[in-house]
Motif scaffolding. Structure first.
Motif: not given
Length: 178
Positions: A60-63, A70-72, A119-122, A147-148
């Protein structure tokens, strides 16, 4: 002039030269800027020891105000990782290049993991720094995420463990700027 006067004059001259060639005071204007948001992470590789065979359960990702995160997620204790800038993201096992948007690419490896379904990528559309997150696979006890990012920016990586739920997270923060 006596010897004492000559010594004092030489010392004063030396102090004058030192003062004249010394850099500007800290409060004065200088070419060195303060770190962005106090971030001093750098862009060199980060790594940690081997983990205890957790399974990757989500990404998952957050701002945040100064960085994107990015969190795995893992089931079990994850402590082994290697995060570094690479020229291309490649698939585990085959080495095939995985096209990844962004001016720079971070390869995020979680070591000592056991196989789990990818897993699904955010979706990171609209993020300040992130451009794309890709699954690069599982091979020989490691899972890899690509991660780009917009540019080669400072980043940090660390793990968090919750003993009550036996879950952990590999966290990767990438600064918005230097």
């Amino acid at each position: 002039m006596n010897r004492t006067t000559v010594r004092r004059s030489a010392a004063a001259l030396a102090l004058g030269l030192v003062a004249a060639t010394a850099p500007a005071a800290v409060g004065a204007s200088s070419a060195t800027a303060a770190p962005y948001c106090g971030i001093t992470w750098g862009s060199l590789p980060k790594s940690s020891a081997v983990s205890t065979l957790p399974a990757v359960t989500g990404v998952r990702a957050g701002r945040h105000a100064c960085y994107d995160r990015l969190v795995i997620d893992h089931k079990g204790r994850a402590t082994g990782f290697d995060v570094r800038y690479v020229s291309q993201i490649t698939a585990d096992g085959s080495g095939n290049v995985i096209p990844t948007r962004g001016g720079a690419k971070l390869q995020i490896i979680t070591r000592g993991t056991r196989y789990a379904a990818p897993p699904a990528m955010p979706n990171v559309t609209g993020y300040t720094t992130f451009r794309q997150v890709v699954w690069a696979g599982f091979f020989e006890g490691q899972s890899t995420v690509g991660l780009g990012v917009r540019a080669r920016l400072p980043f940090r990586a660390f793990t968090l463990y919750d003993s009550a739920t036996n879950t952990s997270r590999l966290v990767v923060d990438v600064a918005h700027q230097w």
